[in-house]
Write an enzyme that holds these catalytic residues in place. Structure first.
Site, mmCIF file in Angstrom:
data_model
loop_
_atom_site.group_PDB
_atom_site.id
_atom_site.type_symbol
_atom_site.label_atom_id
_atom_site.label_comp_id
_atom_site.label_asym_id
_atom_site.label_seq_id
_atom_site.Cartn_x
_atom_site.Cartn_y
_atom_site.Cartn_z
ATOM 1 N N GLU A 24 3.620 3.372 -6.949
ATOM 2 C CA GLU A 24 5.176 3.375 -6.431
ATOM 3 C C GLU A 24 5.843 1.593 -6.114
ATOM 4 O OE1 GLU A 24 6.460 4.863 -2.468
ATOM 5 O OE2 GLU A 24 4.777 6.099 -2.852
ATOM 6 N N HIS A 59 -4.822 13.373 1.900
ATOM 7 C CA HIS A 59 -3.984 12.227 1.842
ATOM 8 C C HIS A 59 -3.844 11.766 3.341
ATOM 9 C CE1 HIS A 59 -0.805 9.262 0.948
ATOM 10 N NE2 HIS A 59 -0.144 9.862 1.705
ATOM 11 N N CYS A 116 2.973 9.114 -3.779
ATOM 12 C CA CYS A 116 1.572 8.723 -3.484
ATOM 13 C C CYS A 116 0.598 9.634 -4.149
ATOM 14 C CB CYS A 116 1.334 8.970 -1.864
ATOM 15 S SG CYS A 116 2.205 7.627 -1.017
#
EC number: 2.3.3.10
Length: 349
Positions: free
Chosen positions: A81, A235, A113
């Site tokens: 990104e 994450h 992400c």
């Protein structure tokens, strides 16, 4: 057909800045900031390092560990990104930088992400369809945080690459499970240099809901429980969230801690959970069962059930390890940080 990870590689910039250094520059309480996010320091790319250069380095190491020739690669997908170009793909640059053939599928993928993990899933489909023999999936980001804003304390820089195939596997990806919804937790408009986060939306409705949804969905479909896994990787926007979501799901800290890297390099966005997986692969024994859950704002998660093979140990030392990269560091102050991030620039004449 068994499909999975043939090789992997990573790149973490040498330069680091302590979160304490940033807090002092803005007059914040450094101890309070550390306790909020549990991030001690973060990786900072040098002036000539960006998501493209990092992707190249990570991919080269992935090919070395895989023992795969560039001519055998049939696809390269990059998740990011923070593309250097608004219109020019990273994946096409990788084709020439890595010496791949022209007859390859190439695309840049986007979903905040989690695009790097989407790249892995898409490559798995091409391998299973016998359309390609091997593919390279990359997660690479130079994460952005507005100076003085709290996001600046946690955003980091790094890349990771995985060679996906069906032979000579270091780890088999046995199952995947998606979970997604329209959740406005974090965004950046095209004309804005820095992202905006939706405050209360970033936690429960976004990160926790989607990671729990994907993890539980995967375990329910497979009839597995947290105690069936040796490692759990989530994450890592900060070091608190993955530990908390692990507790909510029933995973003990000792299964989560080996994959946490955010405390030393910051949130590397598309490389975040996948760098955690790479770190786990460096210590896992053959037959280890791993659950990995990525997350992308907007919002969605991908859950993976991965099992290591007998070939894993022989591949670890073929390229630089995450452990070695974490130790290889040079600290900079906040003024150099601003310079390297191109936040301040010299104006000539």
């Amino acid at each position: 057909m068994a499909v999975g990870i043939v090789g992997w590689g990573a790149y973490i910039p040498r330069y680091r800045i302590k979160t304490r250094e940033i807090a002092e520059a803005w007059g914040d309480d450094a101890l309070r900031i550390r306790d909020m996010y549990l991030v001690e320091e973060k990786a900072v790319g040098y002036i000539d390092e960006d998501p493209v250069t990092m992707a190249v380095e990570a991919s080269r190491d992935a090919l070395i560990r895989a023992g795969v020739k560039p001519s055998e690669v049939g696809a390269v997908f990059a998740g990011t990104e923070s593309k250097p170009y608004a219109v020019k793909p990273i994946s096409s640059i990788l084709i020439d930088a890595l010496g791949l053939n022209r007859q390859v599928y190439s695309v840049d993928m986007e979903f905040a992400c989690k695009a790097g993990s989407d790249a892995i899933i898409n490559l798995m489909g091409l391998v299973k369809a016998n359309s390609i023999k091997y593919g390279i999936a990359v997660g690479t980001d130079s994460s952005q945080g507005e100076p003085g804003e709290h996001l600046e304390y946690t955003v980091g820089t790094g890349a990771v690459a995985y060679v996906i195939g069906s032979s000579n596997l270091a780890a088999e990806i046995k199952y995947t499970y998606p979970y997604a919804s329209d959740t406005p937790d974090f965004w950046r408009r095209d004309s804005s240099p820095y992202p905006v986060h939706g405050e209360g939306f970033t936690g429960e409705p976004a990160y926790f809901k989607h990671i729990i949804g994907a993890a539980k969905g995967l375990m329910d479909e497979l009839g597995m429980k947290p105690n069936d896994f040796d490692y759990a990787v989530f994450h890592q926007p900060n070091a608190r969230f993955p530990v908390r979501v692990a507790q909510m799901l029933g995973f003990p800290l000792e299964k989560v801690k080996p994959g946490i890297v955010v405390d030393l390099i910051g949130n590397t966005y598309n490389a975040s959970a996948l760098l955690g997986l790479a770190k786990v692969l460096e210590e896992a024994k053959p037959g280890a069962k791993i659950i990995v859950v990525t997350f992308g704002s907007g919002a969605g998660s991908n859950a993976f059930y991965i099992e290591t093979t007998d070939q894993l140990p022989g591949k670890v030392k073929l390229a630089r390890t995450i452990g070695e990269m974490l130790e290889d560091k040079v600290y900079i102050d906040y003024s150099l940080y601003l310079k390297y991030r191109k936040i301040i620039k010299m104006i000539h004449g």
